[in-house]
Scaffold this active site. Structure first.
Site, mmCIF file in Angstrom:
data_model
loop_
_atom_site.group_PDB
_atom_site.id
_atom_site.type_symbol
_atom_site.label_atom_id
_atom_site.label_comp_id
_atom_site.label_asym_id
_atom_site.label_seq_id
_atom_site.Cartn_x
_atom_site.Cartn_y
_atom_site.Cartn_z
ATOM 1 N N SER A 146 0.842 -1.184 0.000
ATOM 2 C CA SER A 146 0.000 0.000 0.000
ATOM 3 C C SER A 146 0.890 1.251 0.000
ATOM 4 O O SER A 146 1.714 1.415 -0.898
ATOM 5 C CB SER A 146 -0.964 -0.043 1.193
ATOM 6 N N ASP A 194 -9.099 -4.442 -5.757
ATOM 7 C CA ASP A 194 -8.324 -3.540 -4.900
ATOM 8 C C ASP A 194 -8.261 -2.174 -5.571
ATOM 9 O O ASP A 194 -7.518 -1.982 -6.532
ATOM 10 C CB ASP A 194 -6.919 -4.100 -4.675
ATOM 11 N N HIS A 209 -7.963 -5.348 -0.688
ATOM 12 C CA HIS A 209 -6.723 -4.661 -0.308
ATOM 13 C C HIS A 209 -6.108 -5.271 0.946
ATOM 14 O O HIS A 209 -4.909 -5.108 1.183
ATOM 15 C CB HIS A 209 -7.001 -3.169 -0.085
#
Length: 232
Positions: A146, A194, A209
């Site tokens: 991320s 995602d 995610h």
């Protein structure tokens, strides 16, 4: 209390109506809050603790608001998968703790993404340099999840030939499909659904995610790292 520009920005973002980075499991990333270096904890400090040299050194940047310095979504699963494949005696693991460009856990992640996780890029490069100074023959992998992907991209722009990186491995990367400067080998994982990494990007935090540590990506990444480095 002295209000610095950084603190003011942090407080402003907390008080305004900017969209918040909401994790499906609630709060800051879930998982163990342990501070040790075992394979199930969310903190890893093999470089800064000067752990004896090993064949492979992975420097990992966690996602926004995850606990520790490797989080819980994919940081610990990747470490376990590497240790299972190569043996713990061959793997050193080090986390990079960043919180956007602000000082507190409520910072909006888009700021950190735009700024390479604040100072995370330079910190990641500094850790790579320290690893090579301590263990000149170790092979270095940069990895991030991320916002940690943004940290790796920023680190790439700061690398020089004196800090060779074997590969970068990214999960849920906001800059998915973009190369990492000065790193030849790159593996990116982006789960279907995602919206942090998959177009159209909304940066909404979906279950996809949060699934990188539970869908075989860690084991696949460990196999990729083994293949690209020759560490088995």
């Amino acid at each position: 209390m002295h209000i610095t520009p950084t603190l003011l920005l942090c407080l402003t973002n907390t008080a305004t109506a900017a969209p918040q980075f909401t994790w499906p499991w609630g709060g800051g990333g879930g998982g163990s809050s342990g501070s040790g270096s075992g394979s199930n904890t969310n903190t890893a400090n093999d470089i800064t603790n000067k752990t004896p040299c090993k064949a492979l050194t992975v420097i990992f940047a966690r996602g926004t608001n995850e606990r520790g310095n490797i989080g819980s979504v994919i940081g610990p699963p990747l470490r376990r998968a590497l240790q299972a494949r190569m043996g713990a005696e061959k793997v050193n693991y080090q986390g990079v703790a960043v919180c956007g460009q602000c000082c507190c856990r409520s910072c909006h992640p888009l700021e950190g993404n735009a700024n390479g996780g604040g100072n995370g890029g330079s910190l990641m490069v500094s850790l790579a340099q320290q690893a090579l100074q301590q263990c000149p023959s170790t092979t270095i992998i940069l990895s991030g999840y991320s916002q940690g992907g943004s940290v790796v991209h920023k680190a790439g722009t700061l690398l020089t030939a004196s800090t060779p990186i074997a590969a970068a491995v990214l999960f849920g990367d906001p800059a998915n499909r973009s190369p990492v400067s000065n790193v030849r080998n790159l593996k990116q994982y982006c789960n279907s659904g995602d919206r942090v990494c998959e177009a159209p990007k909304s940066f909404a935090i979906t279950a996809a995610h949060a699934a990188y540590g539970r869908n075989g990506n860690a084991e696949d990444a460990a196999a990729y790292i083994s293949g690209v480095t020759g560490v088995v």
